[in-house]
Design an enzyme around this catalytic site. Sequence first.
Site, PDB file in Angstrom:
ATOM      1  N   ASP A   1      -8.211  12.114 -23.117  1.00 24.48           N
ATOM      2  CA  ASP A   1      -9.576  12.185 -23.602  1.00 24.48           C
ATOM      3  C   ASP A   1      -9.979  10.992 -24.004  1.00 24.48           C
ATOM      4  OD1 ASP A   1     -11.949  12.606 -24.802  1.00 24.48           O
ATOM      5  OD2 ASP A   1     -11.074  14.267 -26.379  1.00 24.48           O
TER       6      ASP A   1
ATOM      7  N   ARG B   1     -14.714  21.814 -25.413  1.00 24.97           N
ATOM      8  CA  ARG B   1     -15.521  23.250 -25.275  1.00 24.97           C
ATOM      9  C   ARG B   1     -16.438  23.472 -24.030  1.00 24.97           C
ATOM     10  NH1 ARG B   1     -18.432  21.346 -30.604  1.00 24.97           N
ATOM     11  NH2 ARG B   1     -16.630  20.387 -31.030  1.00 24.97           N
TER      12      ARG B   1
ATOM     13  N   ASP C   1      -4.338  15.780 -25.068  1.00 27.40           N
ATOM     14  CA  ASP C   1      -5.169  16.768 -25.047  1.00 27.40           C
ATOM     15  C   ASP C   1      -5.128  17.851 -24.133  1.00 27.40           C
ATOM     16  OD1 ASP C   1      -7.533  17.322 -26.768  1.00 27.40           O
ATOM     17  OD2 ASP C   1      -8.800  16.168 -25.324  1.00 27.40           O
TER      18      ASP C   1
ATOM     19  N   LYS D   1     -14.125   6.884 -27.810  1.00 28.41           N
ATOM     20  CA  LYS D   1     -13.281   6.871 -29.115  1.00 28.41           C
ATOM     21  C   LYS D   1     -12.714   5.557 -29.468  1.00 28.41           C
ATOM     22  CE  LYS D   1     -10.823  11.299 -28.423  1.00 28.41           C
ATOM     23  NZ  LYS D   1     -11.397  12.072 -29.688  1.00 28.41           N
TER      24      LYS D   1
ATOM     25  N   ASP E   1     -17.504  13.475 -26.073  1.00 29.34           N
ATOM     26  CA  ASP E   1     -16.135  13.406 -26.827  1.00 29.34           C
ATOM     27  C   ASP E   1     -16.025  14.936 -27.010  1.00 29.34           C
ATOM     28  OD1 ASP E   1     -13.640  12.792 -27.568  1.00 29.34           O
ATOM     29  OD2 ASP E   1     -14.279  12.048 -29.400  1.00 29.34           O
TER      30      ASP E   1
ATOM     31  N   LYS F   1      -6.802  24.482 -22.968  1.00 33.23           N
ATOM     32  CA  LYS F   1      -7.634  23.107 -22.536  1.00 33.23           C
ATOM     33  C   LYS F   1      -6.618  22.306 -21.914  1.00 33.23           C
ATOM     34  CE  LYS F   1      -9.661  19.168 -24.981  1.00 33.23           C
ATOM     35  NZ  LYS F   1     -10.373  18.849 -26.373  1.00 33.23           N
TER      36      LYS F   1
ATOM     37  N   GLU G   1     -15.779  17.469 -25.320  1.00 32.32           N
ATOM     38  CA  GLU G   1     -15.551  18.000 -23.924  1.00 32.32           C
ATOM     39  C   GLU G   1     -14.798  19.251 -23.682  1.00 32.32           C
ATOM     40  OE1 GLU G   1     -13.734  15.886 -25.411  1.00 32.32           O
ATOM     41  OE2 GLU G   1     -11.706  16.797 -24.653  1.00 32.32           O
TER      42      GLU G   1
END
Length: 489
Positions: free
Chosen positions: A262, A343, A280, A269, A339, A257, A341
């Site tokens: 993020d 996946r 991230d 967030k 959020d 990933k 994201e």
Amino acid sequence: MLQLKRMETERQKMENLLIPVLEDRDLFEDPKMASLVKEARRMREFKGEAGDELILHHPETVDADRAIFLGCGKYEKLDRETLRAFAGKGVKKCIRLGLDSASIAVPSPNLLNREAVEILEPLMEGAALGNHLFDRYKQKKKHRLLKNVELITFEKEMRPYRRLNEKTETICQGTIMAREWINMPSNDKRPEVFAKIIIGAGRKYKLKTHLLNEPELRRKGFGAMLAVSAGSQSKAQLVILEHDPGTKKKPIVLVGKGVTFDSGGISLKPSAGMEDMKTDMSGAAAVAATLITAARLNFDKRIIGVIPIVENMPSGSATRPGDIVKSYTGKTVEIVNTDAEGRLILIDAMAYAQRTFQPEVMIDMATLTGACVVALGEKIAGLFTTDEDLAAAVLASGEKTFERCWRLPMPEDYRELLKSDFADIRNVAETRWGGAIQGALFLTEFIKDLRWAHIDIAGPSSGKKEGAYCNAGGTGFGVRLLLDVLEKL
Ligand code: BES
Ligand code: ZN
Ligand code: ZN
């Protein structure tokens, strides 16, 4: 930087000697070392307990400016990690003292009832991993790295370990490479730039590299991945790194990933702690560094890294909660929470990788869920797989490298949580309970009949506090783990 040397106490002059000491057992057969440790034990403040520390200047028995003794606790608890942590702490201590080099006294395998490699390897790892500073954004550099660390052994037969220092150092450089990328601020690793950095590093070490840019991703149908980058000024990138030693066997695919920042997107967030979301892309960093290291070590297996890179930002062009997109497989996804994201980029990358490369095994590594950190804390990764052999391999490598994993379940009846009223699936459940499991189950919906494992590294990928052989920030977690797993597959 790392060297392995035989002790010739008579001639050797050392700047400083790092010595491990146990509470309840001697570690050195060599008479000079034994009497040096005796000298330390005479001091009332030093018992060899974990955390104890003593420096003797110009000790009587060996020719060293300083002997630095570090307590390592009880014999019964001594394992690879004790030795790794000892060497790491010792090296970090020497850096703080402003020294240029360190010598590490290697305990006698005899007295520890262990193979020499069981002692040498973790000592080398701790020393190499501890010799790292991330100060490229500081105008004034407070410290300098050690130029040399030598391991001083008292054994006669060292030929079997002659290459061990090179190999271990190369592996640890992989971890450090990942740490550097993770610590880099998001303004210096926006997707286009991060992709170039990884590809440049890959080329340098003779990996085959390939980049799918945004128009190509659109044409190929990476709808879920593109939905994540829609709000960003930066364009999505899919980097492919390949190590091909020319075998005819099916490859092993690693997916990482790579969210360079993020923010959460429209499901923004909270500001407190949002700066940590520069990390991230830790999965991407681990996968890229693993491939580079596998190439440097001439691994005999074909390994392919598939690395989706995006930035998750809110803006007028960002994906909205409730939007429905078509993923690479054709399955439609209702994006209930922008959020979740990670996946979304993983499913497209994994589905593409399965179709394109037909791998023997696929492992993805991702800072996927806060829920996994709630479950396992900041030092242990979550492992999800239905393949028992793969599970055993990853768990064993986790113990060996101390990049620990804990297997979590993927119960079939939890799948219904991801049912959508409007699309084939939703990207988050209505409940937050079992969030790490929900993430893993979501991923399985986009691959088929594949030996696959998912490793959620949201916890151990970075840390606020320094450890024995790592400073605050990115840990490079996953590189040593994956390399050890790859050797077994
Ligand atoms: N990148 C985060 C996960 C994360 C959390 C990584 C803490 C490192 C430390 C991920 O994209 C995320 O935001 N996940 C959400 C999922 C939720 C919306 C279902 C989470 O964990 O809250
Ligand atoms: Zn997120
Ligand atoms: Zn994320």
